[in-house]
Scaffold this motif. Structure first.
Motif, mmCIF file in Angstrom:
data_model
loop_
_atom_site.group_PDB
_atom_site.id
_atom_site.type_symbol
_atom_site.label_atom_id
_atom_site.label_comp_id
_atom_site.label_asym_id
_atom_site.label_seq_id
_atom_site.Cartn_x
_atom_site.Cartn_y
_atom_site.Cartn_z
ATOM 1 N N GLU A 124 0.829 -1.209 0.000
ATOM 2 C CA GLU A 124 0.000 0.000 0.000
ATOM 3 C C GLU A 124 0.865 1.260 0.000
ATOM 4 O O GLU A 124 0.551 2.243 -0.682
ATOM 5 C CB GLU A 124 -0.932 -0.004 1.210
ATOM 6 N N GLN A 125 1.959 1.247 0.770
ATOM 7 C CA GLN A 125 2.868 2.395 0.759
ATOM 8 C C GLN A 125 3.555 2.535 -0.595
ATOM 9 O O GLN A 125 3.703 3.644 -1.118
ATOM 10 C CB GLN A 125 3.918 2.236 1.859
ATOM 11 N N ALA A 126 3.978 1.410 -1.157
ATOM 12 C CA ALA A 126 4.624 1.458 -2.473
ATOM 13 C C ALA A 126 3.668 1.988 -3.531
ATOM 14 O O ALA A 126 4.078 2.692 -4.458
ATOM 15 C CB ALA A 126 5.123 0.070 -2.857
ATOM 16 N N ALA A 127 2.388 1.663 -3.388
ATOM 17 C CA ALA A 127 1.399 2.088 -4.377
ATOM 18 C C ALA A 127 1.265 3.606 -4.442
ATOM 19 O O ALA A 127 0.833 4.143 -5.463
ATOM 20 C CB ALA A 127 0.043 1.464 -4.063
ATOM 21 N N GLN A 128 1.636 4.306 -3.376
ATOM 22 C CA GLN A 128 1.538 5.763 -3.366
ATOM 23 C C GLN A 128 2.900 6.428 -3.564
ATOM 24 O O GLN A 128 3.015 7.648 -3.468
ATOM 25 C CB GLN A 128 0.945 6.244 -2.040
ATOM 26 N N THR A 129 3.936 5.637 -3.877
ATOM 27 C CA THR A 129 5.300 6.149 -3.957
ATOM 28 C C THR A 129 5.843 5.986 -5.367
ATOM 29 O O THR A 129 6.206 4.877 -5.770
ATOM 30 C CB THR A 129 6.212 5.406 -2.961
ATOM 31 N N PRO A 130 5.919 7.048 -6.154
ATOM 32 C CA PRO A 130 6.436 6.923 -7.519
ATOM 33 C C PRO A 130 7.865 6.391 -7.536
ATOM 34 O O PRO A 130 8.728 6.876 -6.805
ATOM 35 C CB PRO A 130 6.388 8.362 -8.046
ATOM 36 N N GLY A 131 8.096 5.380 -8.360
ATOM 37 C CA GLY A 131 9.428 4.810 -8.501
ATOM 38 C C GLY A 131 9.730 3.674 -7.554
ATOM 39 O O GLY A 131 10.759 2.996 -7.710
ATOM 40 N N ARG A 152 0.133 6.037 -8.010
ATOM 41 C CA ARG A 152 -1.325 6.207 -8.066
ATOM 42 C C ARG A 152 -2.046 4.861 -8.173
ATOM 43 O O ARG A 152 -3.175 4.797 -8.639
ATOM 44 C CB ARG A 152 -1.711 7.087 -9.254
ATOM 45 N N GLY A 153 -1.375 3.791 -7.775
ATOM 46 C CA GLY A 153 -1.981 2.467 -7.859
ATOM 47 C C GLY A 153 -1.694 1.748 -9.155
ATOM 48 O O GLY A 153 -2.153 0.625 -9.353
ATOM 49 N N GLY A 154 -0.941 2.384 -10.041
ATOM 50 C CA GLY A 154 -0.586 1.769 -11.315
ATOM 51 C C GLY A 154 0.870 1.346 -11.339
ATOM 52 O O GLY A 154 1.615 1.526 -10.371
ATOM 53 N N THR A 155 1.292 0.774 -12.453
ATOM 54 C CA THR A 155 2.656 0.278 -12.597
ATOM 55 C C THR A 155 3.210 0.605 -13.975
ATOM 56 O O THR A 155 2.462 0.883 -14.916
ATOM 57 C CB THR A 155 2.728 -1.254 -12.453
ATOM 58 N N THR A 169 -1.788 -2.093 -13.514
ATOM 59 C CA THR A 169 -2.322 -1.753 -12.201
ATOM 60 C C THR A 169 -1.852 -2.762 -11.169
ATOM 61 O O THR A 169 -1.532 -3.907 -11.504
ATOM 62 C CB THR A 169 -3.864 -1.710 -12.236
ATOM 63 N N LEU A 170 -1.814 -2.349 -9.901
ATOM 64 C CA LEU A 170 -1.428 -3.249 -8.815
ATOM 65 C C LEU A 170 -2.607 -4.059 -8.293
ATOM 66 O O LEU A 170 -2.428 -5.169 -7.798
ATOM 67 C CB LEU A 170 -0.828 -2.441 -7.656
ATOM 68 N N SER A 171 -3.799 -3.528 -8.377
ATOM 69 C CA SER A 171 -4.969 -4.178 -7.787
ATOM 70 C C SER A 171 -5.296 -5.499 -8.470
ATOM 71 O O SER A 171 -5.084 -5.670 -9.677
ATOM 72 C CB SER A 171 -6.187 -3.256 -7.870
ATOM 73 N N GLY A 172 -5.820 -6.427 -7.656
ATOM 74 C CA GLY A 172 -6.250 -7.712 -8.170
ATOM 75 C C GLY A 172 -5.122 -8.674 -8.460
ATOM 76 O O GLY A 172 -5.345 -9.730 -9.051
#
Length: 274
Positions: A124-131, A152-155, A169-172
């Motif tokens: 969750e922290q990584a998902a809000q941290t660019p790079g 922003r939840g993407g990759t 995306t990271l979700s799912g």
């Protein structure tokens, strides 16, 4: 919340990996390092986006010190190349003191360096941290997967032979950890992103082994397709894991040895809800 699935199309239009675009980025990174200014995590993301659309080959080697490398990539080579280009440090390689031209990257080495050298954070922290890197750790001798968070939840990631380098995306999807590289300065964009867990059981090599009728069906389908999962006994062991990897490679899917929704659909197996 459900994150939209991102596709490469918009990014390919915006971020071309021509020399004209690459030169200012590389010069800026070099100037930052020489001046002692910290390299920002955003730079990893920016550079990664420039390579969307390039090809993926599992086991390919990317010379980390070649700023004009345009593939092929695999997921760990892509992540380690981005880190080296941004910060001139090897990370996630067999030896982080090797010649960067021949340093071999692997998700298992990323997991090792996260424990020894880096900073482990939550997904969750990584998902809000660019790079930041987001890792699905491999079991010994197996294959994992790694992606770069867009904050922003993407990759951005070297995904598979079928898709190449994409924005996703990271979700799912199943992830084990986020990773920060010490030589890079990261900034968070806001509150923790809500990353949805997979909605179905993800079958993979674990200890103890996953067992049951769904594993038996996976083995049966692999056998039907000419692969050898070992005995059809409902035990997801090393032979079944190896057969899943072979199947994923033959279908140009993400090669991680896990039977999630995409691999199950290709096999014709219905996964139970998580």
């Amino acid at each position: 919340m459900t994150w939209p699935r991102w596709t490469p199309f918009a990014f390919v239009q915006e971020y071309s990996h021509t020399e004209a675009v690459a030169e200012p980025f590389l010069a800026a990174s070099a100037n930052q390092r020489e001046s002692g200014m910290p390299v920002k995590g955003d730079r990893i993301l920016q550079l990664g986006r420039k390579h969307i659309g390039e090809s993926y080959v599992l086991g390919s080697l990317a010379p980390k010190n070649n700023p004009r490398w345009t593939g092929p990539w695999d997921c760990a080579e892509f992540a380690s190349w981005l880190v080296f280009q941004a910060a001139q440090v090897l990370y996630g390689c067999a030896s982080d003191s090797n010649d960067p031209a021949s340093a071999d990257a692997y998700t298992g080495y990323w997991a090792r360096d996260a424990e020894r050298l880096g900073v482990r954070i939550s997904v969750e922290q990584a998902a809000q941290t660019p790079g930041a890197a987001v890792l699905r750790s491999p079991r010994p001798g197996a294959v994992g997967h790694i992606a770069i968070s867009d904050g922003r939840g993407g990759t951005v990631e070297a995904h598979s032979a079928r898709a190449g380098v994409i924005a996703s995306t990271l979700s799912g999807r199943r992830w084990d950890m986020g990773i920060l590289v010490p030589e890079i300065e990261y900034s968070e964009r806001g509150p923790d992103q809500e990353i949805e867990e997979p909605s179905v059981v993800m079958y993979r090599l674990t200890e103890p082994h996953m067992i049951g009728p769904t594993v038996r069906e996976i083995q049966r389908k692999l056998k039907e397709k000419g692969l050898d999962p070992g005995p059809i006994d409902g035990d997801f062991g090393p032979s079944t894991h190896a057969a899943v990897i072979s199947f994923q490679a033959s279908r140009r899917l993400v090669i991680d040895g896990e039977v999630g929704p995409t691999t199950a659909r290709a096999l014709g197996v219905r996964l139970p809800e998580a």
